[in-house]
Motif scaffolding. Structure first.
Motif, PDB file in Angstrom:
ATOM      1  N   HIS A  96       0.828  -1.215   0.000  1.00 43.76           N
ATOM      2  CA  HIS A  96       0.000   0.000   0.000  1.00 43.76           C
ATOM      3  C   HIS A  96       0.864   1.268   0.000  1.00 43.76           C
ATOM      4  CE1 HIS A  96      -4.135  -1.844   1.317  1.00 43.76           C
ATOM      5  NE2 HIS A  96      -3.666  -2.347   0.209  1.00 43.76           N
ATOM      6  N   LEU A  99       2.066   2.380  -3.501  1.00 39.45           N
ATOM      7  CA  LEU A  99       1.060   2.772  -4.502  1.00 39.45           C
ATOM      8  C   LEU A  99       1.304   4.203  -5.004  1.00 39.45           C
ATOM      9  CD1 LEU A  99      -2.147   1.322  -2.803  1.00 39.45           C
ATOM     10  CD2 LEU A  99      -1.263   0.629  -5.051  1.00 39.45           C
ATOM     11  N   ALA A 101      -0.677   6.629  -5.265  1.00 34.82           N
ATOM     12  CA  ALA A 101      -1.320   7.638  -4.405  1.00 34.82           C
ATOM     13  C   ALA A 101      -0.531   7.864  -3.121  1.00 34.82           C
ATOM     14  CB  ALA A 101      -2.743   7.203  -4.069  1.00 34.82           C
ATOM     15  N   MET A 102       0.425   7.011  -2.843  1.00 27.59           N
ATOM     16  CA  MET A 102       1.231   7.131  -1.608  1.00 27.59           C
ATOM     17  C   MET A 102       2.667   7.504  -2.002  1.00 27.59           C
ATOM     18  SD  MET A 102      -0.803   5.913   1.066  1.00 27.59           S
ATOM     19  CE  MET A 102      -1.055   4.315   1.790  1.00 27.59           C
ATOM     20  N   GLU A 120      -3.011  -1.308 -10.016  1.00 30.94           N
ATOM     21  CA  GLU A 120      -3.314  -0.692  -8.725  1.00 30.94           C
ATOM     22  C   GLU A 120      -4.463  -1.372  -8.016  1.00 30.94           C
ATOM     23  OE1 GLU A 120      -3.687   3.659  -8.260  1.00 30.94           O
ATOM     24  OE2 GLU A 120      -2.789   3.728 -10.252  1.00 30.94           O
ATOM     25  N   ASP A 121      -5.498  -1.734  -8.764  1.00 30.97           N
ATOM     26  CA  ASP A 121      -6.686  -2.327  -8.136  1.00 30.97           C
ATOM     27  C   ASP A 121      -6.332  -3.630  -7.416  1.00 30.97           C
ATOM     28  OD1 ASP A 121      -6.157  -3.504 -10.590  1.00 30.97           O
ATOM     29  OD2 ASP A 121      -8.225  -3.464 -11.316  1.00 30.97           O
ATOM     30  N   ILE A 124      -4.110  -3.039  -4.272  1.00 25.88           N
ATOM     31  CA  ILE A 124      -4.888  -2.628  -3.089  1.00 25.88           C
ATOM     32  C   ILE A 124      -5.555  -3.865  -2.469  1.00 25.88           C
ATOM     33  CG2 ILE A 124      -6.897  -1.311  -2.288  1.00 25.88           C
ATOM     34  CD1 ILE A 124      -6.232   0.712  -4.594  1.00 25.88           C
ATOM     35  N   LEU A 125      -6.157  -4.684  -3.320  1.00 29.42           N
ATOM     36  CA  LEU A 125      -6.866  -5.874  -2.825  1.00 29.42           C
ATOM     37  C   LEU A 125      -5.911  -6.925  -2.262  1.00 29.42           C
ATOM     38  CD1 LEU A 125      -9.520  -6.109  -5.682  1.00 29.42           C
ATOM     39  CD2 LEU A 125      -9.997  -5.629  -3.263  1.00 29.42           C
ATOM     40  N   ASP A 128      -5.231  -5.847   1.190  1.00 35.44           N
ATOM     41  CA  ASP A 128      -6.390  -6.142   2.040  1.00 35.44           C
ATOM     42  C   ASP A 128      -6.468  -7.641   2.351  1.00 35.44           C
ATOM     43  OD1 ASP A 128      -6.961  -3.477   1.758  1.00 35.44           O
ATOM     44  OD2 ASP A 128      -8.645  -3.757   0.378  1.00 35.44           O
ATOM     45  N   LEU A 175       3.238  11.243   5.333  1.00 34.61           N
ATOM     46  CA  LEU A 175       2.701  11.889   4.121  1.00 34.61           C
ATOM     47  C   LEU A 175       2.520  13.391   4.338  1.00 34.61           C
ATOM     48  CD1 LEU A 175       0.021   9.199   3.128  1.00 34.61           C
ATOM     49  CD2 LEU A 175       2.024   9.817   1.765  1.00 34.61           C
TER      50      LEU A 175
ATOM     51  N   HIS B  96     -12.477   1.250  -0.194  1.00 35.93           N
ATOM     52  CA  HIS B  96     -11.507   0.771  -1.180  1.00 35.93           C
ATOM     53  C   HIS B  96     -12.161   0.520  -2.544  1.00 35.93           C
ATOM     54  CE1 HIS B  96      -7.986  -0.526   1.700  1.00 35.93           C
ATOM     55  NE2 HIS B  96      -8.314   0.745   1.799  1.00 35.93           N
ATOM     56  N   ASP B  97     -13.389  -0.027  -2.549  1.00 34.93           N
ATOM     57  CA  ASP B  97     -14.070  -0.272  -3.827  1.00 34.93           C
ATOM     58  C   ASP B  97     -14.357   1.031  -4.574  1.00 34.93           C
ATOM     59  OD1 ASP B  97     -14.065  -2.932  -3.274  1.00 34.93           O
ATOM     60  OD2 ASP B  97     -16.230  -3.193  -3.211  1.00 34.93           O
ATOM     61  N   LEU B  99     -12.480   3.650  -4.764  1.00 32.31           N
ATOM     62  CA  LEU B  99     -11.258   4.334  -5.232  1.00 32.31           C
ATOM     63  C   LEU B  99     -11.190   4.414  -6.763  1.00 32.31           C
ATOM     64  CD1 LEU B  99      -8.675   2.685  -2.802  1.00 32.31           C
ATOM     65  CD2 LEU B  99      -9.208   5.141  -2.901  1.00 32.31           C
ATOM     66  N   ALA B 101      -8.864   3.650  -8.718  1.00 31.98           N
ATOM     67  CA  ALA B 101      -8.268   2.447  -9.315  1.00 31.98           C
ATOM     68  C   ALA B 101      -9.245   1.275  -9.346  1.00 31.98           C
ATOM     69  CB  ALA B 101      -7.017   2.037  -8.527  1.00 31.98           C
ATOM     70  N   MET B 102     -10.374   1.415  -8.638  1.00 30.36           N
ATOM     71  CA  MET B 102     -11.364   0.327  -8.583  1.00 30.36           C
ATOM     72  C   MET B 102     -12.637   0.772  -9.311  1.00 30.36           C
ATOM     73  SD  MET B 102     -10.086  -2.125  -6.319  1.00 30.36           S
ATOM     74  CE  MET B 102     -10.232  -2.374  -4.568  1.00 30.36           C
ATOM     75  N   GLU B 120      -6.837  10.170  -2.085  1.00 30.75           N
ATOM     76  CA  GLU B 120      -6.698   8.721  -2.259  1.00 30.75           C
ATOM     77  C   GLU B 120      -5.813   8.088  -1.200  1.00 30.75           C
ATOM     78  OE1 GLU B 120      -5.767   6.923  -6.140  1.00 30.75           O
ATOM     79  OE2 GLU B 120      -6.282   8.896  -6.927  1.00 30.75           O
ATOM     80  N   ASP B 121      -4.706   8.777  -0.857  1.00 27.20           N
ATOM     81  CA  ASP B 121      -3.767   8.185   0.104  1.00 27.20           C
ATOM     82  C   ASP B 121      -4.444   7.943   1.453  1.00 27.20           C
ATOM     83  OD1 ASP B 121      -3.975  10.906   0.454  1.00 27.20           O
ATOM     84  OD2 ASP B 121      -1.825  11.299   0.633  1.00 27.20           O
ATOM     85  N   ILE B 124      -7.114   5.118   1.316  1.00 22.96           N
ATOM     86  CA  ILE B 124      -6.531   3.766   1.397  1.00 22.96           C
ATOM     87  C   ILE B 124      -6.181   3.453   2.856  1.00 22.96           C
ATOM     88  CG2 ILE B 124      -4.543   2.325   0.757  1.00 22.96           C
ATOM     89  CD1 ILE B 124      -4.464   3.986  -1.901  1.00 22.96           C
ATOM     90  N   LEU B 175     -14.050  -7.169 -10.976  1.00 17.29           N
ATOM     91  CA  LEU B 175     -13.209  -6.298 -11.805  1.00 17.29           C
ATOM     92  C   LEU B 175     -12.849  -6.980 -13.126  1.00 17.29           C
ATOM     93  CD1 LEU B 175     -10.787  -4.944  -9.017  1.00 17.29           C
ATOM     94  CD2 LEU B 175     -12.386  -3.548 -10.346  1.00 17.29           C
TER      95      LEU B 175
END
Lengths: 309, 309
Positions: A96, A99, A101-102, A120-121, A124-125, A128, A175, B96-97, B99, B101-102, B120-121, B124, B175
């Protein structure tokens, strides 16, 4: 008896080979992590989770957990599910953090980052999924020889080390601090206490809890881990300046480029290294009462300041 | 006795007011969730977590958990930490869904999505923080009246419902299926069993486990929850076609626009609704042996198919 004990202690210290010890434990962890995630439908998510989890880290965190459990009279079997969980949590935080975004990193442990390979999708998953599995794994796999209440305590510690009071909170302040040149030492300490030290502390303390350690011993373990946690981060900062990308397996010189405040930027490299050595000495002293049983944890503490990647 | 029982049953059924019941339980859940996350430094992450968690959902999942625990002879106190955890997990999956990227959604529950407000950061990290807290909260807050082994079983179920074998796996297949018009009913069922039904099942089954339900009763609860899980998704698909954005609180007509296969697109709206009704009837029948104690769960099952948002 005292003379024999001393002789035994010297012999044990002399016999102890850290490189062999770390290699053996690393292989045990790699095998357990490999078995923890079989690939089934939908393959892609399991492959993405495995890609980062089995990318060949040094397994410092799980080894700390196993070593502490053994020092406190427990077994490797008792601690292995938690050892796997801390590596899953650590890996998830890297996925994460990398990413776009980070921290927007392309390389990690010498390989493309998860989102560069899977998108990216999925990245992220995959994070998780690793996080969910970490907790499930501890609850499901910890053997009956560990008191159920102690397993719950481990889950509380892991959740705290990972959440807003731990890794997540540290990353938020990190951040927020980006690009600012007026970050205080207090803020820098907050970031590292939460991003790095909190999980290292959980590794050590959970190893103790699993073995049924007393409250007093948990305090000792806490101080040991807080000292090595800070030393670990100072060395990381130094390596970011002095090591090459090839040695690190990730982008080098990022902190300087991002104008990030680091320990070497506040104290200089020499003083930072001296501070790290001092912290390691304090960490080792905390474990003095455990005698020879503390040799592995003491050696790991020294290893942290002597590593070059 | 039988005559008295029947009289009592009718009286209980007549007295039961679902709207009042749901409102009371919703308020209990809202209060518990509010107290679960105080705002401390760094404020932004706690605020982001609270923003989505306290955005006024219907709390169907936590209420199912509480209702099941009570039906099986347990108390609200025993189930509340788990009830909060399932809402944290549900909220985290929505953050998260949504976002970019999703699913790239701007609205959720009638409000801007988390990343539209916090970036976004932080979105997440807010998801990660909620997820960590969910497990920590169950392990830390579940009262001593629940057997420790049962708390661990709940954590295993929650982890599985959330991870690659649950929500995460369902989202991956969802997805992958996007934009494809040749998705099989088998794949569609996989998506919904994992994205929707798995967590609903965990809510119900965990409520039973916390109350110490027998294996046989856990089987009944599993079948009840699987039936309402599928009914829930069918109704969701229908509402995506027939309801307005105002009613849904999120972008309407998304499935059609995305060329997504849905139950109504396979079966038509009429047949889909009939199938949902049939599933709800089966769900209620599973609970027949619990008598009047099952009234709340049976009423909730009917509520699922009659809702218009």
């Amino acid at each position: 008896m005292v003379a024999t004990d001393n002789f035994q202690k010297t012999a044990d210290s002399a016999r102890f080979n850290l490189a062999t010890y770390l290699k053996e434990r690393q292989q045990l962890c790699d095998t357990a992590l490999d078995q923890a995630i079989p690939v089934v439908y939908p393959d892609k998510i399991y492959e993405a989770m495995r890609y980062s989890l089995l990318a060949g880290g040094k397994r410092v965190r799980p080894i700390l957990c196993l070593a502490t459990c053994e020092m406190m009279g427990g077994t490797i079997d008792m601690a292995m599910p938690t050892a796997c969980a801390v590596e899953m949590i650590h890996t998830m935080s890297l996925i994460h953090d990398d990413l776009p975004a980070m921290d927007n990193d392309d390389y990690r442990r010498g390989k493309l980052t998860n989102h560069k390979v899977y998108g990216e999708d999925i990245a992220i998953l995959a994070g998780d999924g690793l996080l969910a599995l970490a907790f499930e794994f501890v609850a499901r796999q910890t053997p009956e020889t560990v008191a159920r209440e102690n397993v719950l305590q481990v889950i509380v510690r892991l959740g705290k080390a990972l959440g807003a009071a731990g890794l997540v909170g540290g990353q938020v302040v990190d951040l927020e601090s980006e690009g600012k040149s007026d970050i205080s030492l207090e803020t820098l300490n907050f970031i590292h206490n939460h991003k790095t030290a909190a999980l290292l502390e959980a590794c050590v303390v959970c190893g103790g809890i699993l073995a049924g350690a007393s409250g007093e011993d948990i305090q000792r373990l806490t101080r040991y881990s807080q000292n090595i946690g800070l030393a670990f981060q100072i060395i990381d900062d130094i390596l970011d300046i002095t090591a090459t990308q090839e040695q690190l397996g990730k982008t080098a010189g990022k902190d300087l480029k991002a104008n990030k405040i680091t320990y070497p930027s506040l104290w200089g490299i020499e003083e930072s290294r001296a501070k790290a050595d001092q912290l390691v000495a304090q960490a080792c002293a905390e474990l003095a009462s455990f005698g020879d049983k503390a040799i592995p944890l003491q050696a790991i503490a020294h290893f942290i300041t002597s590593r070059n990647h």
